[in-house]
Scaffold this motif. Sequence first.
Motif, mmCIF file in Angstrom:
data_model
loop_
_atom_site.group_PDB
_atom_site.id
_atom_site.type_symbol
_atom_site.label_atom_id
_atom_site.label_comp_id
_atom_site.label_asym_id
_atom_site.label_seq_id
_atom_site.Cartn_x
_atom_site.Cartn_y
_atom_site.Cartn_z
ATOM 1 N N LYS A 23 -2.188 -15.727 -0.555
ATOM 2 C CA LYS A 23 -3.542 -15.817 -0.004
ATOM 3 C C LYS A 23 -4.268 -14.482 -0.092
ATOM 4 N N HIS A 24 -3.540 -13.389 0.148
ATOM 5 C CA HIS A 24 -4.180 -12.078 0.230
ATOM 6 C C HIS A 24 -3.902 -11.187 -0.982
ATOM 7 N N GLY A 25 -3.262 -11.745 -2.000
ATOM 8 C CA GLY A 25 -3.049 -10.998 -3.233
ATOM 9 C C GLY A 25 -2.120 -9.814 -3.077
ATOM 10 N N VAL A 26 -1.089 -9.962 -2.262
ATOM 11 C CA VAL A 26 -0.116 -8.888 -2.051
ATOM 12 C C VAL A 26 1.193 -9.269 -2.747
ATOM 13 N N PRO A 27 1.649 -8.480 -3.704
ATOM 14 C CA PRO A 27 2.895 -8.826 -4.391
ATOM 15 C C PRO A 27 4.110 -8.650 -3.493
ATOM 16 N N ILE A 28 5.073 -9.551 -3.638
ATOM 17 C CA ILE A 28 6.360 -9.439 -2.953
ATOM 18 C C ILE A 28 7.393 -8.980 -3.980
ATOM 19 N N PHE A 29 8.145 -7.943 -3.639
ATOM 20 C CA PHE A 29 9.110 -7.363 -4.574
ATOM 21 C C PHE A 29 10.539 -7.719 -4.170
ATOM 22 N N ARG A 30 11.420 -7.666 -5.144
ATOM 23 C CA ARG A 30 12.808 -8.081 -4.934
ATOM 24 C C ARG A 30 13.649 -7.029 -4.241
ATOM 25 N N THR A 31 13.229 -5.766 -4.273
ATOM 26 C CA THR A 31 13.992 -4.697 -3.645
ATOM 27 C C THR A 31 13.052 -3.789 -2.850
ATOM 28 N N VAL A 32 13.638 -3.047 -1.918
ATOM 29 C CA VAL A 32 12.867 -2.069 -1.159
ATOM 30 C C VAL A 32 12.294 -1.012 -2.091
ATOM 31 N N ALA A 33 13.114 -0.544 -3.028
ATOM 32 C CA ALA A 33 12.671 0.496 -3.963
ATOM 33 C C ALA A 33 11.470 0.022 -4.781
ATOM 34 N N ASP A 34 11.519 -1.219 -5.253
ATOM 35 C CA ASP A 34 10.400 -1.735 -6.045
ATOM 36 C C ASP A 34 9.131 -1.835 -5.204
ATOM 37 N N ALA A 35 9.278 -2.197 -3.920
ATOM 38 C CA ALA A 35 8.109 -2.302 -3.050
ATOM 39 C C ALA A 35 7.467 -0.939 -2.808
ATOM 40 N N LEU A 36 8.265 0.120 -2.816
ATOM 41 C CA LEU A 36 7.732 1.462 -2.590
ATOM 42 C C LEU A 36 7.181 2.098 -3.863
ATOM 43 N N THR A 37 7.720 1.720 -5.006
ATOM 44 C CA THR A 37 7.280 2.319 -6.278
ATOM 45 C C THR A 37 6.404 1.379 -7.089
ATOM 46 N N LEU A 38 6.241 0.134 -6.613
ATOM 47 C CA LEU A 38 5.526 -0.899 -7.367
ATOM 48 C C LEU A 38 6.131 -1.038 -8.762
ATOM 49 N N CYS A 39 7.466 -1.028 -8.780
ATOM 50 C CA CYS A 39 8.264 -1.181 -10.008
ATOM 51 C C CYS A 39 8.110 0.016 -10.959
ATOM 52 N N GLY A 40 7.686 1.127 -10.461
ATOM 53 C CA GLY A 40 7.561 2.306 -11.306
ATOM 54 C C GLY A 40 8.615 3.344 -10.996
ATOM 55 N N ASP A 41 8.358 4.584 -11.405
ATOM 56 C CA ASP A 41 9.320 5.653 -11.171
ATOM 57 C C ASP A 41 8.770 6.716 -10.222
ATOM 58 N N LYS A 42 7.637 6.415 -9.554
ATOM 59 C CA LYS A 42 7.056 7.319 -8.570
ATOM 60 C C LYS A 42 6.767 6.550 -7.288
ATOM 61 N N LEU A 43 6.786 7.253 -6.170
ATOM 62 C CA LEU A 43 6.371 6.649 -4.917
ATOM 63 C C LEU A 43 4.896 6.296 -5.022
ATOM 64 N N ALA A 44 4.567 5.021 -4.811
ATOM 65 C CA ALA A 44 3.209 4.537 -5.089
ATOM 66 C C ALA A 44 2.493 4.018 -3.852
ATOM 67 N N VAL A 45 3.020 4.343 -2.656
ATOM 68 C CA VAL A 45 2.366 3.945 -1.411
ATOM 69 C C VAL A 45 2.154 5.182 -0.547
ATOM 70 N N ASP A 46 1.274 5.044 0.448
ATOM 71 C CA ASP A 46 0.934 6.161 1.325
ATOM 72 C C ASP A 46 1.682 6.137 2.647
ATOM 73 N N ALA A 47 2.300 5.013 2.974
ATOM 74 C CA ALA A 47 3.028 4.888 4.235
ATOM 75 C C ALA A 47 3.883 3.626 4.187
ATOM 76 N N VAL A 48 4.815 3.532 5.147
ATOM 77 C CA VAL A 48 5.749 2.403 5.169
ATOM 78 C C VAL A 48 5.821 1.811 6.571
ATOM 79 N N LEU A 49 5.699 0.486 6.646
ATOM 80 C CA LEU A 49 5.983 -0.280 7.858
ATOM 81 C C LEU A 49 7.389 -0.839 7.739
ATOM 82 N N LEU A 50 8.277 -0.471 8.637
ATOM 83 C CA LEU A 50 9.632 -1.014 8.664
ATOM 84 C C LEU A 50 9.757 -1.906 9.887
ATOM 85 N N ILE A 51 9.834 -3.217 9.657
ATOM 86 C CA ILE A 51 9.899 -4.184 10.755
ATOM 87 C C ILE A 51 11.203 -4.963 10.620
#
Length: 430
Positions: A104-132
């Motif tokens: 609904k909101h166009g947010v990709p779901i990733f298979r691993t924590v690392a992929d969610a933080l790097t958006l499947c790349g080799d650099k950290l691609a987010v500005d912050a993390v919510l751990l729930i």
Amino acid sequence: MKRRDLLRYLALTPLLPGQILSITPAEGKDTIMDDVDKFFKGKPKRIAAILTEYRPNSHADVIVGKYLEGYNQDGMAPYPRSKIVSMFTEQVPDTDMSRDMAKKHGVPIFRTVADALTLCGDKLAVDAVLLIGEHGVYRMNDKEQKQYPRFEMFLKITDVFRETKKSVPVFNDKHLSYSWRQAKRMVEISKELDFPMLAGSSVPVAWRIPAIDTPYGEAQKYAVGISYSGLDIYGFHLLDSLQSVVERRKGGETGVKAVQCLEGEDCWQFLDQNEWASRLFKEAISHSLTKVEGDMKELVKSPAVFVVDYKDGLKVAAFLLTGLVQDFTVAVELENTSKPYSTLMRLQGKPHHHFGCLVKNIEILFETGKPPYPVERTLLSSGILDFALESRILGHKKLKTPELAKVNYITPNASHFSSTGWDENGKRID
């Protein structure tokens, strides 16, 4: 991040109203992350949501849901400024919301924590993390603590920080861990990698009635808190609530030297034999909006109290009395003031505006890079609970806690609870 991966991500990520995106790779580069960083400079923070599960009324629903659908979770303003740009869910129950909400909101779901933080790349691609790491099917240990994998998920997050040589702010919902050793290690890692961290319950920042805080820098002698539900699941909420008011005392937080759990008749005896506890109990419960009339010793089938001795002489009693109340009240005896400090920390059913109060504080962390209150509050609350449940299975022995006596910190004078609540239609007022 390769161009094809980024384009896929951007295609799934909604723009702000009126916003137009145009990014061209720099000449001679095979990635365009530098261009993306330039584009997002000064823009809303990009958040990775790392979750155990996302179902109706879960902590993911009432935190992530406010980022996706506004503080009232009705698809209307006001919204937090930061934007969820990726999700990882460890479990997908039959009642899962994550897939539908992501679509609904166009947010990709990733298979691993690392992929969610790097958006499947080799650099950290987010500005912050919510751990729930709350809710889901996990084992209980012999202390009746649900073994949520917050520590393990935190390590996966910080592994990415180490690998990419970059760290960003992290919010950890509720306990740091069921284990004192793991909780302590999480804070140590945050300092080692030099990133700001916030954690804890929504109750300390909920709407207070009356909307007052303990006087900053005034000596305290005793404190009592009253709540309900399970010793682990709500015991933490109660301890974190008490810690948020006692940490403001003269000299700051000095640590805890002993912890004891009492149950059944021993709980009532403690209340009857300690005049300070009885007096502050009556003061605290006078604020309850849910107190059931009748003999509380008959109403409460499994009474319990956590008795906490602080290194500087403060004594605290945290009562869990299911059957008597369904809210959170506290009272604190001040050394130089005749009337105790006391208040109700009021919660709300759906859309759970007390979590909106928490989101507002999370946003301070994400926007400024500085936690509004110390993560050590939650470290100490997590530790007190772990040792209290250890006391319980060791025959309710009083346990010395030299480890907790080393948790010293000063909280800022500013208060971060909500001073207003909601209207007759359940909409947030602020």
